[in-house]
Enzyme design. Structure first.
Site, PDB file in Angstrom:
ATOM      1  N   ASP A 675       0.867  -1.181   0.000  1.00 37.74           N
ATOM      2  CA  ASP A 675       0.000   0.000   0.000  1.00 37.74           C
ATOM      3  C   ASP A 675       0.902   1.228   0.000  1.00 37.74           C
ATOM      4  O   ASP A 675       1.854   1.325   0.783  1.00 37.74           O
ATOM      5  CB  ASP A 675      -0.910  -0.011   1.242  1.00 37.74           C
ATOM      6  N   ASN A 683      -2.238  13.065  -3.765  1.00 41.37           N
ATOM      7  CA  ASN A 683      -3.329  13.539  -4.611  1.00 41.37           C
ATOM      8  C   ASN A 683      -3.745  14.958  -4.228  1.00 41.37           C
ATOM      9  O   ASN A 683      -3.998  15.804  -5.106  1.00 41.37           O
ATOM     10  CB  ASN A 683      -4.531  12.604  -4.507  1.00 41.37           C
ATOM     11  N   ASP A 692      -1.859   9.655 -10.539  1.00 42.61           N
ATOM     12  CA  ASP A 692      -1.874   8.580 -11.538  1.00 42.61           C
ATOM     13  C   ASP A 692      -0.467   8.263 -12.025  1.00 42.61           C
ATOM     14  O   ASP A 692      -0.114   7.110 -12.278  1.00 42.61           O
ATOM     15  CB  ASP A 692      -2.763   8.991 -12.706  1.00 42.61           C
ATOM     16  N   GLU A 718      -4.659   2.621  -4.046  1.00 40.69           N
ATOM     17  CA  GLU A 718      -3.214   2.492  -3.965  1.00 40.69           C
ATOM     18  C   GLU A 718      -2.799   1.118  -3.450  1.00 40.69           C
ATOM     19  O   GLU A 718      -1.644   0.941  -3.040  1.00 40.69           O
ATOM     20  CB  GLU A 718      -2.651   3.597  -3.063  1.00 40.69           C
TER      21      GLU A 718
END
Length: 796
Positions: A675, A683, A692, A718
């Protein structure tokens, strides 16, 4: 006809009922007896010739052996005279005289007389000349040499000359050997010679027995006293007889020499050892050598029989038997010819009567047949083309009654004039000479023997026209001469109409099949395994790229186009459809020369055909584009659109498969869950586009470090998962450490360092997928709690 008796004049003297078979048998028996007599005479003559040849060969062989015996005596006598006329002979002189005499002789030797008182002086003097110790010696029964015992006198070998084989040993006392002493005792007078009994040869194992020929030598001072010595010749009977003789397999004679006066009875001195022929021929004569006689026995060998074979008897038997058979056949033919001729005349007369009656019946039947053939016009003409026969079928076809046609109409009157003119012009151009229209149909008959019918336009009595097949042939008489023509006409108007309708239907079918995607076909499978496509539309050429004419003959090329991985499945489905008459449906790949690899879908319905075959009617279509779309859809369904790696759906399917394999085969299996740390902050801070980019960069780094067997998937957001078939928990932990280092050591452009937390779990026997993923998720949670950016292995 009867073969029991024939009236014949025997030898021109009388006429009696005599059986032709009996005459032939008598001639055959007489010829056989004459042949037997001639064969017996030939056999007797052959035996006489065989005896003469044998006696000639035996006489020549006896003469040769006798000459060699005499030659040995003459040579030894010459050596004796050499010693008699010489005061003293040195070893060199002895060797020079004796060496040329060694042909067919093993050895020559000189044995002087030595008194007992002279022995010591003689041995000393001989040792000085020879250079070695010379001792007068004897050989005992065991072959051991020892000094000779005291005797009144000795005859020791002083000089010896031999060829390739050893001769008489130096110092050998001839008086000490029983056989040689007996020979010396018989040769006491001047000019005498004696031969010893067969004795064992000295130092020559291959010649076990030999003869010693001795001759006394006297001094000129006392020619009637005691001999001063003996000259000897050591002989081998095999050397004397075999020299110059052919090998045993090729020798015509079997030769045996026997000593009849041996101490142990008759002793064989020589045997040629070749096989004796089973003939009553033999030659027995006496051979003389000095004072001894030998029995010479000569018999014919198998080589003699083979070399003197004669086919005269066989030739006489074969020729005599053949001539007897020919004579018997000739007599039988002559005696039965007249009766056969009479019977043949009677038979032909009866046949002619039957033929006449049959001809009448046939004429009536032919007239009935001609009248019954109402669908076929049969017209006969003379050479000028005038109608002479006009059957009921012609009346019905042309509308003329027979009374108006016969003798009044010509065949050309029944054909369209324009068509006659056109064919006459064409024939004139072909053959280079003018041919009238009325001769056109007959000209083709002359040139092509009327073998092929042609279509003509005929005229009816009412002026209407019809199309008919007309075959014009020549009519011949018994001598093969032309007497007229025969025309057979069949109305093909309706047939032409049907053919035109069928052609129109075929054209319509071709147009319809051209508009249908793919191709329609009829497939035939015979009971013997042969298959073909009786009908195939043009679309099948695009499907298989095979000439349609070849498919109509053999369907093998179609199966050669099918992909090897699909061929067996297609063949099985065809067999199943044929056996159960079940509809056939199949999708398979084909490898085409121009279009390459294509996908084809086919459907057909089977039915039982004639002669046990199976017929399918169906269609084939190219589904390559559809298969491409299906493949794209399948790939999209298991691929994450953002990162390009596998998605959760693919991971779940693959995990199920690998768990079943691990459970079945006892293999190791492990998973790695990771993770991205603080991904929400990335973000929020840099935007979703940059987030991305982080996801794609992380997938690229991890994908480069995985094995080909590992499965890398994005679970969502993620979270990522690595499935490691064949790896246990420890191996997976080491791989996770490598991936962890690869992620944290390379910064992402525009973001900087990005880290991730890893959790590792190894599969335990009997454990399900949910439990395994739960333990991996627990590892990620532990790593997060411990400060992130780490690998948390499986707890014990």
């Amino acid at each position: 006809m009867s073969k029991c008796g024939v009236r014949a004049r025997l030898f021109g003297l009388c006429t009696e009922a005599v059986s032709a078979w009996a005459v032939a048998l008598v001639a055959l028996v007489a010829g056989g007896l004459l042949t037997a007599a001639l064969a017996l005479a030939a056999q007797t003559f052959y035996k006489q010739q065989l005896r003469q040849r044998f006696e000639l060969l035996a006489s020549e062989r006896f003469s040769r052996i006798a000459e060699r015996f005499d030659e040995q005596q003459q040579r030894l006598d010459g050596l004796r005279r050499f010693f008699s006329f010489s005061n003293e002979v040195t070893p060199l002189e002895f060797d020079g005289y004796a060496r040329p005499l060694l042909q067919r002789t093993l050895a020559y030797a000189w044995a002087p007389r030595v008194e007992a008182a002279q022995r010591t002086e003689f041995e000393r003097h001989a040792s000085e000349h020879s250079g070695t110790g010379y001792v007068i010696r004897d050989q005992d029964a065991q072959g051991q040499w020892r000094p000779a015992p005291l005797r009144d006198h000795y005859f020791p070998v002083l000089y010896t000359q031999s060829g390739e084989m050893p001769g008489l040993p130096y110092g050998l006392d001839l008086a000490g050997q029983a056989a040689s002493h007996a020979a010396l005792a018989r040769a006491l007078g001047p000019g005498s010679m004696a031969v010893s009994e067969p004795l064992a040869m000295y130092e020559i194992p291959s010649y076990a027995r030999g003869l010693l020929l001795v001759a006394p030598v006297f001094s000129d001072a006392n020619p009637h006293g005691a001999a001063v010595g003996y000259v000897t010749a050591l002989l081998s009977m095999r050397e004397l007889v075999s020299d110059g003789r052919p090998v045993a397999a090729d020798d015509n004679l079997v030769v045996r020499i026997v000593d009849p006066s041996g101490l142990q009875g008759p002793e064989v001195m020589f045997d040629s050892l070749n096989q004796v022929a089973p003939l009553s021929l033999a030659s027995n004569q006496l051979l003389h050598l000095a004072d001894h006689h030998f029995q010479l026995s000569i018999l014919p060998s198998l080589a003699f029989v083979q070399a003197n074979r004669s086919s005269a008897v066989l030739a006489v038997v074969l020729l005599g038997g053949l001539l007897s058979l020919l004579l018997s056949a000739l007599l039988y033919s002559l005696f039965s010819q007249r009766q056969r001729a009479l019977a043949l005349v009677e038979q032909r007369t009866a046949e002619l009567r039957v033929s006449e009656q049959s001809l009448r019946g046939t004429h009536n039947q032919l007239r009935s047949v001609l009248d019954a053939a109402t669908q076929v016009a049969i017209i006969a003409t003379n050479l000028k083309g005038v109608v002479s026969t006009f059957n009921a079928g012609a009346e019905r076809m042309f509308g003329y009654p027979a009374s108006e046609a016969i003798g009044q109409l010509r065949l050309e009157n029944l054909v369209l004039p324009e068509e006659l003119s056109q064919r006459g012009h064409a024939l004139s151009l072909r053959y280079g000479r003018p041919i009238a229209g009325g001769q056109a149909m007959f000209a083709e008959t002359v040139q092509a023997h009327g073998a092929e019918p042609g279509e003509w336009t005929l005229l009816r009595a009412d002026g209407s026209q019809l199309v008919a097949n007309m075959l014009v042939t020549a009519m011949l008489d018994e001598q093969g001469l032309w007497v007229g023509y025969l025309a057979i006409c069949i109305d093909v108007t309706e047939r032409r109409r049907v053919h035109e309708a069928l052609a129109a239907r075929d054209r319509l079918l071709e147009k319809l099949s051209a508009e249908v995607p793919g191709g329609i076909y009829q497939y035939r499978l015979d009971a013997n395994g042969h298959s073909c496509f009786p009908y195939a539309s043009q679309g099948l050429y695009d499907i298989y790229e095979v000439d349609l004419q070849q498919l109509r003959e053999d369907a093998t090329l179609v199966f050669e186009r099918i992909h090897p991985d699909d061929l067996d499945r297609v063949r099985r489905s065809v067999r199943y459809s044929a056996e159960h008459l079940a509809p056939w449906r199949e999708e398979y790949r084909v490898c085409l020369p121009r279009a390459g690899l294509r996908w084809v879908r086919g459907e057909a319905t089977p039915e039982v055909g004639e002669q046990g075959c199976t017929l399918w009617h169906g269609y084939l279509t190219d589904i390559s584009d559809l298969k491409g779309v299906e493949e794209e859809l399948r790939a999209l369904s298991v691929t994450d659109s953002l990162t390009g790696i596998h998605n959760r759906r693919y991971f779940q399917d693959r995990l199920k498969v690998e768990l079943e394999r691990a459970q079945r085969d006892g293999l190791a299996l492990a998973v790695i869950m990771l993770d991205i740390d603080h991904f929400k902050c990335i973000n929020d801070r840099f935007g979703h586009a940059m987030g991305d980019r982080v996801l794609r960069s992380l997938c690229q780094r991890i994908g480069q470090r995985l094995r080909r067997t590992d499965v890398f998937c994005r679970l969502g957001g993620e979270e990522f998962m690595v499935l490691c078939p064949g790896s246990d928990a420890e191996q997976a932990r080491l791989l996770a450490l490598e991936l962890w280092q690869g992620v944290r050591t390379v910064p992402v452009d525009g973001v900087g360092q990005v880290t991730a937390s890893f959790g590792v779990a190894g599969w335990r026997p009997g454990e399900g997928a949910d439990a395994l993923l739960l333990r991996a998720d627990a590892g990620v949670y532990t790593a997060k709690q411990a400060g992130r950016d780490r690998v948390e292995g499986e707890s014990a």
